[in-house]
Motif scaffolding. Structure first.
Motif, PDB file in Angstrom:
ATOM      1  N   GLY A  21       7.962   8.721  -2.220  1.00 61.66           N
ATOM      2  CA  GLY A  21       7.999   9.006  -0.837  1.00 61.66           C
ATOM      3  C   GLY A  21       7.112   8.222   0.086  1.00 61.66           C
ATOM      4  N   ALA A  22       7.748   7.947   1.201  1.00 61.75           N
ATOM      5  CA  ALA A  22       6.976   6.941   2.253  1.00 61.75           C
ATOM      6  C   ALA A  22       7.382   7.421   3.756  1.00 61.75           C
ATOM      7  CB  ALA A  22       7.217   5.564   2.103  1.00 61.75           C
ATOM      8  N   SER A  23       6.317   7.791   4.352  1.00 58.96           N
ATOM      9  CA  SER A  23       6.899   8.088   5.905  1.00 58.96           C
ATOM     10  C   SER A  23       6.117   7.100   6.855  1.00 58.96           C
ATOM     11  CB  SER A  23       6.176   9.448   6.423  1.00 58.96           C
ATOM     12  OG  SER A  23       6.287   9.638   7.668  1.00 58.96           O
ATOM     13  N   ILE A  24       6.976   6.426   7.483  1.00 56.60           N
ATOM     14  CA  ILE A  24       6.543   5.503   8.540  1.00 56.60           C
ATOM     15  C   ILE A  24       6.471   5.722   9.877  1.00 56.60           C
ATOM     16  CG2 ILE A  24       7.067   3.158   9.151  1.00 56.60           C
ATOM     17  CD1 ILE A  24       8.467   2.496   6.498  1.00 56.60           C
ATOM     18  N   GLU A  25       5.328   5.800  10.376  1.00 54.38           N
ATOM     19  CA  GLU A  25       4.947   6.134  11.875  1.00 54.38           C
ATOM     20  C   GLU A  25       4.836   4.931  12.919  1.00 54.38           C
ATOM     21  OE1 GLU A  25       2.067   8.730  11.674  1.00 54.38           O
ATOM     22  OE2 GLU A  25       3.159  10.527  10.766  1.00 54.38           O
ATOM     23  N   ASN A  26       5.216   5.391  14.089  1.00 57.23           N
ATOM     24  CA  ASN A  26       4.734   4.262  14.875  1.00 57.23           C
ATOM     25  C   ASN A  26       3.615   4.459  15.514  1.00 57.23           C
ATOM     26  OD1 ASN A  26       5.269   6.262  17.069  1.00 57.23           O
ATOM     27  ND2 ASN A  26       6.934   5.534  17.824  1.00 57.23           N
ATOM     28  N   ASN A  44       2.282   8.440 -13.255  1.00 55.77           N
ATOM     29  CA  ASN A  44       2.022   8.938 -11.924  1.00 55.77           C
ATOM     30  C   ASN A  44       1.707   7.383 -11.091  1.00 55.77           C
ATOM     31  OD1 ASN A  44       1.648  10.594  -9.752  1.00 55.77           O
ATOM     32  ND2 ASN A  44      -0.528  10.171  -9.928  1.00 55.77           N
ATOM     33  N   ASN A  45       0.617   6.883 -11.831  1.00 51.49           N
ATOM     34  CA  ASN A  45       0.074   5.525 -11.172  1.00 51.49           C
ATOM     35  C   ASN A  45       1.199   4.495 -10.803  1.00 51.49           C
ATOM     36  OD1 ASN A  45      -2.331   6.266 -11.238  1.00 51.49           O
ATOM     37  ND2 ASN A  45      -2.839   5.368 -13.132  1.00 51.49           N
ATOM     38  N   ARG A  46       2.464   4.263 -11.678  1.00 48.50           N
ATOM     39  CA  ARG A  46       3.532   3.549 -11.513  1.00 48.50           C
ATOM     40  C   ARG A  46       4.123   3.956 -10.273  1.00 48.50           C
ATOM     41  NH1 ARG A  46       8.879   4.127 -12.925  1.00 48.50           N
ATOM     42  NH2 ARG A  46       9.907   2.304 -12.799  1.00 48.50           N
ATOM     43  N   ALA A  47       4.362   5.180 -10.215  1.00 47.14           N
ATOM     44  CA  ALA A  47       4.869   5.865  -9.245  1.00 47.14           C
ATOM     45  C   ALA A  47       4.521   5.651  -7.765  1.00 47.14           C
ATOM     46  CB  ALA A  47       5.186   7.389  -9.112  1.00 47.14           C
ATOM     47  N   GLU A  48       2.967   5.755  -7.758  1.00 45.12           N
ATOM     48  CA  GLU A  48       2.044   5.515  -6.740  1.00 45.12           C
ATOM     49  C   GLU A  48       2.092   4.224  -5.842  1.00 45.12           C
ATOM     50  OE1 GLU A  48       0.370   7.741  -4.774  1.00 45.12           O
ATOM     51  OE2 GLU A  48      -0.007   9.141  -6.257  1.00 45.12           O
ATOM     52  N   TYR A  49       2.237   3.095  -7.066  1.00 47.04           N
ATOM     53  CA  TYR A  49       2.385   1.615  -6.536  1.00 47.04           C
ATOM     54  C   TYR A  49       3.783   1.413  -5.943  1.00 47.04           C
ATOM     55  CZ  TYR A  49      -1.715  -0.939  -8.135  1.00 47.04           C
ATOM     56  OH  TYR A  49      -2.961  -1.319  -8.192  1.00 47.04           O
ATOM     57  N   ILE A  50       4.838   2.140  -6.683  1.00 49.42           N
ATOM     58  CA  ILE A  50       6.140   1.537  -6.041  1.00 49.42           C
ATOM     59  C   ILE A  50       6.510   2.372  -4.878  1.00 49.42           C
ATOM     60  CG2 ILE A  50       8.629   2.136  -6.673  1.00 49.42           C
ATOM     61  CD1 ILE A  50       7.974   1.674  -9.770  1.00 49.42           C
ATOM     62  N   ALA A  51       5.769   3.646  -4.845  1.00 50.80           N
ATOM     63  CA  ALA A  51       5.926   4.278  -3.268  1.00 50.80           C
ATOM     64  C   ALA A  51       5.299   3.115  -2.173  1.00 50.80           C
ATOM     65  CB  ALA A  51       5.203   5.588  -3.315  1.00 50.80           C
ATOM     66  N   ALA A  52       4.020   2.652  -2.595  1.00 54.18           N
ATOM     67  CA  ALA A  52       3.524   1.838  -1.542  1.00 54.18           C
ATOM     68  C   ALA A  52       4.319   0.553  -1.108  1.00 54.18           C
ATOM     69  CB  ALA A  52       2.243   1.253  -2.071  1.00 54.18           C
ATOM     70  N   ILE A  53       4.995   0.047  -2.479  1.00 56.74           N
ATOM     71  CA  ILE A  53       5.835  -1.196  -2.278  1.00 56.74           C
ATOM     72  C   ILE A  53       7.027  -0.977  -1.428  1.00 56.74           C
ATOM     73  CG2 ILE A  53       7.286  -2.891  -3.683  1.00 56.74           C
ATOM     74  CD1 ILE A  53       5.136  -2.614  -5.913  1.00 56.74           C
ATOM     75  N   GLU A  97       2.984  -7.594  -6.541  1.00 55.85           N
ATOM     76  CA  GLU A  97       4.020  -7.302  -5.814  1.00 55.85           C
ATOM     77  C   GLU A  97       3.847  -6.655  -4.522  1.00 55.85           C
ATOM     78  OE1 GLU A  97       8.543  -5.309  -6.066  1.00 55.85           O
ATOM     79  OE2 GLU A  97       7.494  -5.352  -7.760  1.00 55.85           O
ATOM     80  N   LEU A  98       2.844  -5.700  -4.678  1.00 51.87           N
ATOM     81  CA  LEU A  98       2.592  -4.816  -3.391  1.00 51.87           C
ATOM     82  C   LEU A  98       1.483  -5.902  -2.529  1.00 51.87           C
ATOM     83  CD1 LEU A  98       2.139  -2.639  -1.361  1.00 51.87           C
ATOM     84  CD2 LEU A  98       0.122  -1.915  -2.915  1.00 51.87           C
ATOM     85  N   LYS A  99       0.567  -6.571  -3.067  1.00 49.32           N
ATOM     86  CA  LYS A  99      -0.264  -7.719  -2.597  1.00 49.32           C
ATOM     87  C   LYS A  99       0.756  -8.813  -1.583  1.00 49.32           C
ATOM     88  CE  LYS A  99      -4.749  -7.207  -3.802  1.00 49.32           C
ATOM     89  NZ  LYS A  99      -5.990  -7.890  -4.646  1.00 49.32           N
ATOM     90  N   HIS A 100       1.675  -9.279  -2.644  1.00 54.85           N
ATOM     91  CA  HIS A 100       2.682 -10.227  -1.916  1.00 54.85           C
ATOM     92  C   HIS A 100       3.158  -9.692  -0.728  1.00 54.85           C
ATOM     93  CE1 HIS A 100       5.376 -13.614  -1.862  1.00 54.85           C
ATOM     94  NE2 HIS A 100       6.388 -12.950  -1.893  1.00 54.85           N
ATOM     95  N   ALA A 101       3.717  -8.532  -0.728  1.00 54.84           N
ATOM     96  CA  ALA A 101       4.349  -7.792   0.347  1.00 54.84           C
ATOM     97  C   ALA A 101       3.237  -7.767   1.515  1.00 54.84           C
ATOM     98  CB  ALA A 101       5.085  -6.684   0.244  1.00 54.84           C
TER      99      ALA A 101
END
Length: 130
Positions: A21-26, A44-53, A97-101
């Motif tokens: 899950g991700a919530s994006i706020e202005n 759980n750690n995989r899910a945390e990373y993918i959520a951030a990505i 992948e996260l750092k690249h983004a």
């Protein structure tokens, strides 16, 4: 455009079925987009990373140039900051992948927040599992 992204991963069992899950706020704190997806079995750690990505990718699609990524996973935050080592090979790939983004943005920062301040992202991750 500046946005704040709250992200969370949920896992029923570890490993087990996982959601993100991700919530994006202005800049005014208004939610402008969300991510809620089932990602199959994993940790759980995989899910945390993918959520951030996925949260960062969504913000980039919205043409965000500056972001603050807020997560309740201290492990992911410290690994992204480069303060903690990454031992598991699959997490190394997700970290890259996260750092690249993130590095495609003009400016970014990552911040650890307590679970109480991450309830919207948590509910989006659990919604994907229900």
């Amino acid at each position: 455009m500046y946005v704040v992204i709250y992200t969370d991963g949920a896992c029923r069992g570890n490993p087990g079925p996982s959601g993100i899950g991700a919530s994006i706020e202005n800049e005014n704190g208004d939610e402008i987009a969300t991510v809620s997806s089932y990602i199959g079995n994993g940790t759980n750690n995989r899910a945390e990373y993918i959520a951030a990505i996925e949260g960062v990718k969504k913000a980039i699609q919205l043409q965000a140039e500056e972001i603050e990524l807020r997560m309740d996973s201290l492990l992911v935050v410290r690994q992204v900051e480069g303060l903690w080592k990454i031992k598991h090979p699959s997490l190394k790939i997700l970290n890259q992948e996260l750092k690249h983004a993130l590095n495609s943005l003009k400016k970014w920062r990552v911040k650890h927040v307590p679970r109480e301040k991450n309830q919207r992202a948590d509910s989006l991750a659990n919604m994907a599992l229900d």
